[in-house]
Write a protein that holds these residues in place. Sequence first.
Motif, mmCIF file in Angstrom:
data_model
loop_
_atom_site.group_PDB
_atom_site.id
_atom_site.type_symbol
_atom_site.label_atom_id
_atom_site.label_comp_id
_atom_site.label_asym_id
_atom_site.label_seq_id
_atom_site.Cartn_x
_atom_site.Cartn_y
_atom_site.Cartn_z
ATOM 1 N N PRO A 2 -0.989 3.656 -0.744
ATOM 2 C CA PRO A 2 -0.980 5.120 -0.676
ATOM 3 C C PRO A 2 -2.064 5.693 -1.581
ATOM 4 C CG PRO A 2 0.783 4.347 -2.097
ATOM 5 C CD PRO A 2 0.132 3.126 -1.512
ATOM 6 N N GLY A 3 -2.757 6.711 -1.080
ATOM 7 C CA GLY A 3 -3.759 7.405 -1.873
ATOM 8 C C GLY A 3 -3.170 8.648 -2.504
ATOM 9 N N ILE A 4 -3.909 9.260 -3.410
ATOM 10 C CA ILE A 4 -3.410 10.471 -4.065
ATOM 11 C C ILE A 4 -3.454 11.668 -3.137
ATOM 12 C CG2 ILE A 4 -3.986 9.669 -6.389
ATOM 13 C CD1 ILE A 4 -6.494 11.473 -6.227
ATOM 14 N N ASP A 5 -4.036 11.490 -1.944
ATOM 15 C CA ASP A 5 -4.112 12.558 -0.960
ATOM 16 C C ASP A 5 -3.007 12.445 0.098
ATOM 17 O OD1 ASP A 5 -4.979 10.287 0.283
ATOM 18 O OD2 ASP A 5 -6.908 11.081 0.909
ATOM 19 N N ASP A 6 -1.981 11.669 -0.193
ATOM 20 C CA ASP A 6 -0.824 11.453 0.697
ATOM 21 C C ASP A 6 -1.175 10.701 1.977
ATOM 22 O OD1 ASP A 6 1.029 12.639 -1.034
ATOM 23 O OD2 ASP A 6 0.584 14.632 -0.255
ATOM 24 N N LYS A 7 -2.332 10.063 2.019
ATOM 25 C CA LYS A 7 -2.697 9.212 3.146
ATOM 26 C C LYS A 7 -2.514 7.757 2.726
ATOM 27 C CE LYS A 7 -6.270 12.350 4.862
ATOM 28 N NZ LYS A 7 -7.705 12.506 5.103
ATOM 29 N N THR A 8 -2.319 6.882 3.702
ATOM 30 C CA THR A 8 -2.231 5.455 3.430
ATOM 31 C C THR A 8 -3.521 4.803 3.899
ATOM 32 O OG1 THR A 8 0.170 5.479 3.691
ATOM 33 C CG2 THR A 8 -0.926 3.348 3.900
ATOM 34 N N TYR A 9 -4.070 3.951 3.052
ATOM 35 C CA TYR A 9 -5.337 3.302 3.344
ATOM 36 C C TYR A 9 -5.153 1.794 3.485
ATOM 37 C CZ TYR A 9 -7.422 7.732 2.101
ATOM 38 O OH TYR A 9 -7.762 9.057 2.073
ATOM 39 N N THR A 10 -5.935 1.207 4.404
ATOM 40 C CA THR A 10 -5.926 -0.233 4.602
ATOM 41 C C THR A 10 -7.344 -0.750 4.426
ATOM 42 O OG1 THR A 10 -6.369 -0.136 6.969
ATOM 43 C CG2 THR A 10 -4.048 -0.028 6.294
ATOM 44 N N LEU A 11 -7.468 -2.050 4.312
ATOM 45 C CA LEU A 11 -8.790 -2.654 4.179
ATOM 46 C C LEU A 11 -9.659 -2.314 5.391
ATOM 47 C CD1 LEU A 11 -10.686 -4.467 2.572
ATOM 48 C CD2 LEU A 11 -9.655 -6.437 3.724
ATOM 49 N N ALA A 12 -9.053 -2.260 6.553
ATOM 50 C CA ALA A 12 -9.803 -1.964 7.778
ATOM 51 C C ALA A 12 -10.448 -0.569 7.740
ATOM 52 C CB ALA A 12 -8.888 -2.083 8.986
ATOM 53 N N ASP A 13 -9.874 0.360 6.986
ATOM 54 C CA ASP A 13 -10.447 1.707 6.879
ATOM 55 C C ASP A 13 -11.835 1.694 6.235
ATOM 56 O OD1 ASP A 13 -8.205 2.990 7.998
ATOM 57 O OD2 ASP A 13 -7.197 3.029 6.046
ATOM 58 N N PHE A 14 -12.147 0.617 5.528
ATOM 59 C CA PHE A 14 -13.407 0.546 4.796
ATOM 60 C C PHE A 14 -14.318 -0.564 5.328
ATOM 61 C CE2 PHE A 14 -10.047 2.179 2.121
ATOM 62 C CZ PHE A 14 -10.586 3.377 1.694
ATOM 63 N N ALA A 15 -14.077 -1.006 6.548
ATOM 64 C CA ALA A 15 -14.822 -2.126 7.128
ATOM 65 C C ALA A 15 -16.326 -1.851 7.212
ATOM 66 C CB ALA A 15 -14.269 -2.467 8.506
ATOM 67 N N ASP A 16 -16.710 -0.603 7.348
ATOM 68 C CA ASP A 16 -18.135 -0.276 7.479
ATOM 69 C C ASP A 16 -18.810 -0.007 6.133
ATOM 70 O OD1 ASP A 16 -16.680 2.064 7.070
ATOM 71 O OD2 ASP A 16 -18.044 3.292 8.262
ATOM 72 N N LYS A 17 -18.105 -0.202 5.046
ATOM 73 C CA LYS A 17 -18.658 0.051 3.708
ATOM 74 C C LYS A 17 -19.169 -1.249 3.092
ATOM 75 C CE LYS A 17 -17.169 4.249 4.062
ATOM 76 N NZ LYS A 17 -17.970 5.126 4.836
ATOM 77 N N ASP A 18 -20.198 -1.140 2.261
ATOM 78 C CA ASP A 18 -20.746 -2.307 1.570
ATOM 79 C C ASP A 18 -19.935 -2.674 0.333
ATOM 80 O OD1 ASP A 18 -22.840 -2.581 3.385
ATOM 81 O OD2 ASP A 18 -24.118 -1.204 2.260
ATOM 82 N N ILE A 19 -19.383 -1.663 -0.331
ATOM 83 C CA ILE A 19 -18.649 -1.881 -1.579
ATOM 84 C C ILE A 19 -17.359 -1.073 -1.555
ATOM 85 C CG2 ILE A 19 -18.687 -1.515 -4.079
ATOM 86 C CD1 ILE A 19 -21.716 -1.844 -3.968
ATOM 87 N N LEU A 20 -16.305 -1.664 -2.071
ATOM 88 C CA LEU A 20 -15.025 -0.965 -2.204
ATOM 89 C C LEU A 20 -14.452 -1.285 -3.576
ATOM 90 C CD1 LEU A 20 -12.592 0.647 -1.115
ATOM 91 C CD2 LEU A 20 -11.715 -1.513 -0.210
ATOM 92 N N ALA A 21 -14.164 -0.265 -4.354
ATOM 93 C CA ALA A 21 -13.527 -0.440 -5.661
ATOM 94 C C ALA A 21 -12.154 0.215 -5.603
ATOM 95 C CB ALA A 21 -14.366 0.200 -6.759
ATOM 96 N N ILE A 22 -11.145 -0.521 -6.017
ATOM 97 C CA ILE A 22 -9.780 0.009 -6.057
ATOM 98 C C ILE A 22 -9.341 0.017 -7.510
ATOM 99 C CG2 ILE A 22 -7.398 -0.313 -5.327
ATOM 100 C CD1 ILE A 22 -8.489 -1.810 -2.889
ATOM 101 N N VAL A 23 -8.902 1.174 -7.978
ATOM 102 C CA VAL A 23 -8.481 1.322 -9.365
ATOM 103 C C VAL A 23 -6.979 1.581 -9.392
ATOM 104 C CG1 VAL A 23 -8.753 2.671 -11.470
ATOM 105 C CG2 VAL A 23 -10.727 2.264 -9.990
ATOM 106 N N PHE A 24 -6.257 0.756 -10.118
ATOM 107 C CA PHE A 24 -4.815 0.933 -10.281
ATOM 108 C C PHE A 24 -4.587 1.533 -11.656
ATOM 109 C CE2 PHE A 24 -5.281 -2.514 -7.280
ATOM 110 C CZ PHE A 24 -4.374 -2.179 -6.292
ATOM 111 N N THR A 25 -4.012 2.723 -11.700
ATOM 112 C CA THR A 25 -3.713 3.367 -12.966
ATOM 113 C C THR A 25 -2.261 3.795 -12.987
ATOM 114 O OG1 THR A 25 -4.332 5.564 -12.170
ATOM 115 C CG2 THR A 25 -6.077 4.252 -13.206
ATOM 116 N N CYS A 26 -1.760 4.014 -14.167
ATOM 117 C CA CYS A 26 -0.375 4.452 -14.329
ATOM 118 C C CYS A 26 -0.354 5.466 -15.465
ATOM 119 C CB CYS A 26 0.501 3.239 -14.650
ATOM 120 S SG CYS A 26 2.214 3.659 -14.921
ATOM 121 N N ASN A 27 0.026 6.690 -15.158
ATOM 122 C CA ASN A 27 0.031 7.725 -16.198
ATOM 123 C C ASN A 27 1.425 8.247 -16.497
ATOM 124 O OD1 ASN A 27 0.593 9.223 -13.958
ATOM 125 N ND2 ASN A 27 -1.107 10.643 -14.173
#
Length: 66
Positions: A39-64
């Motif tokens: 789940p993203g902070i924009d209430d959408k759910t993202y999968t690896l396939a959503d970024f298939a056309d990108k060269d780089i993907l960074a995922i940051v896990f934070t907890c506040n």
Amino acid sequence: MHRLHALFWMVVCLYCTELMAAEPETLKIGASAPAFSLPGIDDKTYTLADFADKDILAIVFTCNHC
């Protein structure tokens, strides 16, 4: 409403605790990313396939909340 917020954060804390208890698999350099659905902070759910056309993907896990 205050009880609902408290219940929400309790569930989040339990979920984070459960994730921390599992031994994560460390990927080797150059390994392919595993499939995910997050789940993203924009209430959408993202999968690896959503970024298939990108060269780089960074995922940051934070907890506040702690």
